[in-house]
Design an enzyme around this catalytic site. Sequence first.
Site, mmCIF file in Angstrom:
data_model
loop_
_atom_site.group_PDB
_atom_site.id
_atom_site.type_symbol
_atom_site.label_atom_id
_atom_site.label_comp_id
_atom_site.label_asym_id
_atom_site.label_seq_id
_atom_site.Cartn_x
_atom_site.Cartn_y
_atom_site.Cartn_z
ATOM 1 N N ASP A 98 0.800 -1.226 0.000
ATOM 2 C CA ASP A 98 0.000 0.000 0.000
ATOM 3 C C ASP A 98 0.832 1.275 0.000
ATOM 4 O O ASP A 98 0.293 2.357 -0.238
ATOM 5 C CB ASP A 98 -0.953 0.013 1.203
ATOM 6 C CG ASP A 98 -2.105 -0.959 1.035
ATOM 7 O OD1 ASP A 98 -2.615 -1.062 -0.096
ATOM 8 O OD2 ASP A 98 -2.487 -1.611 2.017
ATOM 9 N N ASP A 109 -5.431 -5.358 -6.038
ATOM 10 C CA ASP A 109 -5.265 -3.941 -5.668
ATOM 11 C C ASP A 109 -3.834 -3.462 -5.919
ATOM 12 O O ASP A 109 -3.590 -2.273 -6.164
ATOM 13 C CB ASP A 109 -5.582 -3.711 -4.186
ATOM 14 C CG ASP A 109 -6.660 -4.615 -3.618
ATOM 15 O OD1 ASP A 109 -6.834 -5.720 -4.143
ATOM 16 O OD2 ASP A 109 -7.307 -4.225 -2.646
HETATM 17 N N1 GLY Z 1 -6.974 -2.033 -1.158
HETATM 18 C C1 GLY Z 1 -8.010 -2.354 -0.297
HETATM 19 C C2 GLY Z 1 -9.378 -2.109 -0.820
HETATM 20 O O1 GLY Z 1 -9.605 -1.895 -1.983
HETATM 21 O O2 GLY Z 1 -10.268 -2.166 -0.020
#
Ligand code: GLY
Length: 393
Positions: free
Chosen positions: A110, A171
Site C-alpha cells: 500500500d 489492488d
Molecule cells: N486495497 C483495499 C481495498 O480496496 O479495499
Amino acid sequence: MNIRITIGILLLTACHTAPTFTPQKALDYCTRQAAATAAQLPGYDSLPRSIATNGTRWKLVDYKDWTSGFWPGVLWYVYEYTKDTAWKNKADTYSRTLTPLAYNKAYDHDIGFQLYCSMGNGYRLTHDTSYRRILLAAADTLATLFNPKAGTILSWPRNVQQLGGHNTIIDNMINLELLFWAGKNGSPHCYDIAVQHATTTMHNHFRPDHTCYHVVVYDTLTGQVLRRQTHQGYADNSVWARGQSWAIYGYTLCYRETHQPQFLTFAQQVADAYLQRLGEELIPYWDFDDAAIPQAPRDASAAAVTASALLELSTQVTDKVKSKHYYDKAVAMLAELSTPRWQSSGYNTALLQHSTGHKPNGSEIDAAIIYADYYYIEGLLRLQKLQKGNPIF
Ligand code: GLY
C-alpha cells in the site's frame, strides 16, 4: 393531443429532469465539502478515513493506515481545481506526514497508494525536488517486496504464514504507478519490476471471462501458483466490484506507461467484463455475485475508480466507437455519483456516501470512504480537462 394534457406532460417532465451535471458544478461541491472536512480535523497527524452509515464524524487514522494518502490527494486535486495556495499548503503539510513510510521497512504494497496519491500529485503539480527524493525512496522500499521467482510484489508480508506463501492481490496493480514514475526518474529497475508484476498478474489473476480473483498465493521459493481466493469479496469465485475496478485502472495505467499493446487489449477486456456485469446500472453492488442482490449494499468507490479509469482508457483506444463507449459510460457514472442519492451533503462532509470497504469483515459497509472521494474528484478533473480539449495529465 389536448393542449392542456400536452402542457401537463411538459411540466411534469421539467419537474423530473435532474439538474444538469457539469464537472465544474460537482467540483465546486467537492471544494465546499473538503473545506468542511478540513475545518473538522484536529491536526495534521489525523487523516480522515471513513464515516459510518448515518454518521457525521470522520473516523481518523494516522499516516501508517493504508488509506493515509487519499486525503492529501483530495487536497491536491482541490488545489489543482481552485489554484488557491491555501489548499496547496494544506496538501503539502498533510502529504509530508507520510514521509517516514518511504524510509522504513515496507509494511505492505500500500505504500504505493499512500505516497503516490499524496506526494505523487504534489510532485506533478509543484515539481518540488524534496517530493522527488521521497518518492524515489518509497519506490525502492516498495521494490523490496518483489519476488523474482513469482514475478510479483508480495502484497501482504504479514499474511505469508496464514495464506501459505507469497501473496499478491489485485489492488497491488495501482501501486505500479509509483514504480513506473520512479522508472522515469532515475530508477530503471522499478520499471522492470512494474512490467513483470503486471505481466505475471495478467496471466495468473484472471478467469477466462477476464474477471479477476482477489488474491493469488504463490509458492515463495518456486513461484508456482498455489491457489486463487478472495479476501474482501463474497466468495473465491465471485467478482468483487472494487477488485475489478483496480484491474481496469491498473492495466490502463500500464498501457500509458509502457505503450505495450498487450496492456491496452487487456485493459479493454477487463473493462468490458465489468461493464457487461454492470448491465444498465451505473453503480455496482459491492460484489457482482452476492446472493443477497438486490438487497446487497452498493459500492460507490468501485464506480468512482472505474469512471476515472474509463476516461483515461477512452483516450487510449483508437477505435472511435469504443472510445466513445468508454467515455459515455464514465460520464454517466460521474453524473450519477453527482446526484443526491450518492453525494454526502446534508449528511456529512465526505464527497460520496454508500461505499463498501470490507463486507466479509463487517467493516465500512454502506459508508462514506475517503478513497471513493479521491477517485471521484480525480474523475471529475479528468472529465473537465477532456471537455476543454486538454490531456488528462
Ligand atoms: N486495497 C483495499 C481495498 O480496496 O479495499
